[in-house]
Design a protein around this motif. Structure first.
Motif, PDB file in Angstrom:
ATOM      1  N   SER A  43       0.765  -1.180  -0.011  1.00 46.32           N
ATOM      2  CA  SER A  43       0.069   0.122   0.028  1.00 46.32           C
ATOM      3  C   SER A  43       0.983   1.183  -0.028  1.00 46.32           C
ATOM      4  N   TYR A  44       0.482   2.314  -0.717  1.00 45.15           N
ATOM      5  CA  TYR A  44       1.037   3.514  -0.418  1.00 45.15           C
ATOM      6  C   TYR A  44       0.227   4.353   0.204  1.00 45.15           C
ATOM      7  N   ILE A  45       0.700   5.174   1.175  1.00 45.96           N
ATOM      8  CA  ILE A  45      -0.078   6.378   1.865  1.00 45.96           C
ATOM      9  C   ILE A  45       0.672   7.822   1.758  1.00 45.96           C
ATOM     10  N   GLY A  46       0.144   8.380   1.147  1.00 41.73           N
ATOM     11  CA  GLY A  46       0.750   9.760   1.112  1.00 41.73           C
ATOM     12  C   GLY A  46      -0.194  10.760   0.310  1.00 41.73           C
ATOM     13  N   PRO A  47       0.062  12.124   0.061  1.00 40.40           N
ATOM     14  CA  PRO A  47      -0.577  12.970  -0.501  1.00 40.40           C
ATOM     15  C   PRO A  47      -0.286  13.319  -2.250  1.00 40.40           C
ATOM     16  N   VAL A  48      -0.973  13.389  -3.099  1.00 35.86           N
ATOM     17  CA  VAL A  48      -0.940  13.816  -4.525  1.00 35.86           C
ATOM     18  C   VAL A  48      -1.707  15.206  -4.577  1.00 35.86           C
ATOM     19  N   GLY A  49      -1.381  15.971  -5.502  1.00 35.88           N
ATOM     20  CA  GLY A  49      -1.981  17.079  -5.842  1.00 35.88           C
ATOM     21  C   GLY A  49      -3.125  16.887  -7.088  1.00 35.88           C
ATOM     22  N   ASN A  50      -4.142  17.686  -7.024  1.00 33.62           N
ATOM     23  CA  ASN A  50      -5.308  17.621  -7.924  1.00 33.62           C
ATOM     24  C   ASN A  50      -4.974  17.932  -9.594  1.00 33.62           C
ATOM     25  N   ASP A  51      -3.843  17.377  -9.760  1.00 34.71           N
ATOM     26  CA  ASP A  51      -3.106  17.856 -11.128  1.00 34.71           C
ATOM     27  C   ASP A  51      -2.867  16.838 -11.832  1.00 34.71           C
ATOM     28  N   LYS A  52      -2.444  16.856 -13.195  1.00 30.09           N
ATOM     29  CA  LYS A  52      -2.080  15.970 -13.936  1.00 30.09           C
ATOM     30  C   LYS A  52      -0.977  15.116 -13.467  1.00 30.09           C
ATOM     31  N   ASN A  53      -0.030  15.261 -12.818  1.00 29.29           N
ATOM     32  CA  ASN A  53       0.996  14.736 -12.269  1.00 29.29           C
ATOM     33  C   ASN A  53       0.421  13.709 -11.110  1.00 29.29           C
ATOM     34  N   GLY A  54      -0.511  14.348 -10.338  1.00 25.60           N
ATOM     35  CA  GLY A  54      -1.146  13.200  -9.318  1.00 25.60           C
ATOM     36  C   GLY A  54      -1.823  12.112 -10.115  1.00 25.60           C
ATOM     37  N   ARG A  72      -4.237  10.797  -0.426  1.00 26.63           N
ATOM     38  CA  ARG A  72      -5.037  11.853  -0.289  1.00 26.63           C
ATOM     39  C   ARG A  72      -4.855  12.788  -1.201  1.00 26.63           C
ATOM     40  N   ILE A  73      -6.018  13.068  -1.817  1.00 28.69           N
ATOM     41  CA  ILE A  73      -5.726  14.083  -2.778  1.00 28.69           C
ATOM     42  C   ILE A  73      -6.025  15.513  -2.541  1.00 28.69           C
ATOM     43  N   GLU A  74      -4.986  16.416  -2.707  1.00 26.99           N
ATOM     44  CA  GLU A  74      -4.798  17.827  -2.123  1.00 26.99           C
ATOM     45  C   GLU A  74      -5.000  18.910  -3.074  1.00 26.99           C
ATOM     46  N   GLU A  75      -5.723  19.864  -2.624  1.00 19.47           N
ATOM     47  CA  GLU A  75      -5.756  20.963  -3.738  1.00 19.47           C
ATOM     48  C   GLU A  75      -4.249  21.562  -3.844  1.00 19.47           C
ATOM     49  N   GLY A  76      -3.788  21.662  -5.072  1.00 21.21           N
ATOM     50  CA  GLY A  76      -2.292  22.170  -5.262  1.00 21.21           C
ATOM     51  C   GLY A  76      -1.475  21.199  -6.023  1.00 21.21           C
ATOM     52  N   ASN A  77      -0.250  21.167  -6.061  1.00 13.37           N
ATOM     53  CA  ASN A  77       0.680  20.657  -7.041  1.00 13.37           C
ATOM     54  C   ASN A  77       1.286  19.302  -6.378  1.00 13.37           C
ATOM     55  N   THR A  78       1.302  18.379  -7.442  1.00 18.32           N
ATOM     56  CA  THR A  78       1.993  17.034  -7.020  1.00 18.32           C
ATOM     57  C   THR A  78       3.498  17.439  -6.981  1.00 18.32           C
ATOM     58  N   ILE A  91      20.904  12.762 -12.527  1.00 14.43           N
ATOM     59  CA  ILE A  91      21.633  13.973 -12.053  1.00 14.43           C
ATOM     60  C   ILE A  91      20.371  14.543 -11.326  1.00 14.43           C
ATOM     61  N   PHE A  92      20.309  14.901 -10.186  1.00 16.06           N
ATOM     62  CA  PHE A  92      19.017  15.630  -9.675  1.00 16.06           C
ATOM     63  C   PHE A  92      19.233  17.140  -9.674  1.00 16.06           C
ATOM     64  N   GLY A  93      18.239  17.746 -10.102  1.00 13.15           N
ATOM     65  CA  GLY A  93      18.188  19.071 -10.283  1.00 13.15           C
ATOM     66  C   GLY A  93      17.156  19.593  -9.124  1.00 13.15           C
ATOM     67  N   ASP A  94      16.374  20.726  -9.628  1.00 15.11           N
ATOM     68  CA  ASP A  94      15.410  21.254  -8.602  1.00 15.11           C
ATOM     69  C   ASP A  94      14.352  20.480  -8.348  1.00 15.11           C
ATOM     70  N   TYR A  95      13.887  20.630  -6.876  1.00 12.50           N
ATOM     71  CA  TYR A  95      12.760  19.728  -6.234  1.00 12.50           C
ATOM     72  C   TYR A  95      11.815  20.756  -5.835  1.00 12.50           C
ATOM     73  N   HIS A  96      10.414  20.610  -6.389  1.00 12.02           N
ATOM     74  CA  HIS A  96       9.374  21.589  -6.046  1.00 12.02           C
ATOM     75  C   HIS A  96       8.336  20.650  -5.227  1.00 12.02           C
ATOM     76  N   GLU A  97       8.301  20.885  -3.912  1.00 12.37           N
ATOM     77  CA  GLU A  97       7.608  20.000  -2.999  1.00 12.37           C
ATOM     78  C   GLU A  97       6.086  19.811  -3.066  1.00 12.37           C
ATOM     79  N   GLY A  98       5.593  20.856  -3.655  1.00 10.52           N
ATOM     80  CA  GLY A  98       4.124  20.871  -3.544  1.00 10.52           C
ATOM     81  C   GLY A  98       3.349  20.647  -2.377  1.00 10.52           C
ATOM     82  N   VAL A  99       2.188  19.673  -2.577  1.00 10.50           N
ATOM     83  CA  VAL A  99       1.319  19.455  -1.520  1.00 10.50           C
ATOM     84  C   VAL A  99       2.094  18.323  -0.362  1.00 10.50           C
ATOM     85  N   MET A 100       3.250  18.037  -0.692  1.00 18.14           N
ATOM     86  CA  MET A 100       3.976  17.495   0.361  1.00 18.14           C
ATOM     87  C   MET A 100       4.204  18.302   1.561  1.00 18.14           C
TER      88      MET A 100
END
Length: 264
Positions: A43-54, A72-78, A91-100
């Motif tokens: 099982s996965y337990i966590g939040p995603v945004g209500n966007d295409k990425n979610g 949990r689907i939250e208002e905002g960006n995944t 190689i990791f670049g920028d990280y955008h945390e969004g609803v996390m």
């Protein structure tokens, strides 16, 4: 075996593939998928945004037969991690945390997690505050410190963790072993160092065990290698009750993962 993976998720956006291509990811998400692919329940337990990425994450997890009843689907960006691929290495670049950024577990989430055999979380998942509670509930806890072993978050979770994983680029040496002894002395159960091309090393309080790698003929992308090792290890320790066999299972799972693009 039933695994609950909690906390961080993201879309890994590869900036230099096909003009930009998105793959579902995040440590706990990856571990839940690898566990399901190994024939176990997850099982996965966590939040995603209500966007295409979610939608990408949810649809992909459903296809992999991962239980998403407590996503949990939250208002905002995944959350999004920008990634570039150079000679098979990510190689990791920028990280955008969004609803996390504001995520927390509810009492219902904790009750659900406690129905599983193992729970796994990582450094970025904002789950560390719940590990003492889950520890009291009797569930076996695994935690991935990545390469942040000396961070306050990792130091705080040590007494509550049955399987503590971390990554090191320096291979097996006495400094590493001394560090692993200290971690175990502070209360952790089995300590596992993931050493990349140098394999892995575990310590259970009485002995060290080394395991190498399972060679991959065509390394495409190392994204998810550590996460797949952890999932393979946990499935192996549950199935065999043997650290060496669990390490071998982790290595086999990691080898499969690095043969294709994206974590899974």
């Amino acid at each position: 075996m039933k695994l609950a993976a909690i906390g961080s998720n993201c879309v890994d956006f590869y900036v230099n593939i096909n003009g930009g291509e998105a793959f579902p990811g995040g440590g706990p998400v990856n571990m839940a998928v690898y566990t399901a692919r190994l024939g176990e329940s997850s099982s996965y337990i966590g939040p995603v945004g209500n966007d295409k990425n979610g939608e990408i994450i949810l649809n992909s997890l459903e296809k992999e037969k991962v239980d998403i009843s407590h996503v949990r689907i939250e208002e905002g960006n995944t959350a999004v991690t920008e990634v570039s691929l150079e000679n098979g290495e990510r190689i990791f670049g920028d990280y955008h945390e969004g609803v996390m950024i504001d995520y927390s577990l509810s009492d219902a989430d904790i009750d659900f997690i406690a129905t599983h055999d193992f729970v796994v979380a990582d450094f970025w998942g904002r789950a560390e505050q719940y590990l003492p509670i889950l520890h009291k509930r009797g569930i076996k806890i695994a935690f991935d410190c990545a390469n942040r072993l000396n961070d306050d978050i990792c130091t705080a979770v040590i007494p509550y963790v049955d399987y503590l994983f971390f990554s090191s680029d320096f291979g097996d040496n006495e400094n590493l072993r001394d560090q692993m002894r200290k971690i175990h002395h502070k209360g952790s159960g089995i300590v596992i160092a993931m050493l990349g091309e140098k394999g892995s090393l575990s310590y259970d309080g009485s002995k060290f065990i080394k395991f190498g790698i399972i060679p991959c003929d065509n390394v495409v992308d190392t994204m998810g290698a550590g996460d797949s090792y952890i999932a393979g290890f946990l499935c192996g320790i549950d199935k065999y009750g043997n650290i060496s066999l669990a390490m071998e299972n982790g290595a086999k799972t990691a080898t499969k993962t690095i043969s294709y693009f994206g974590a899974w």
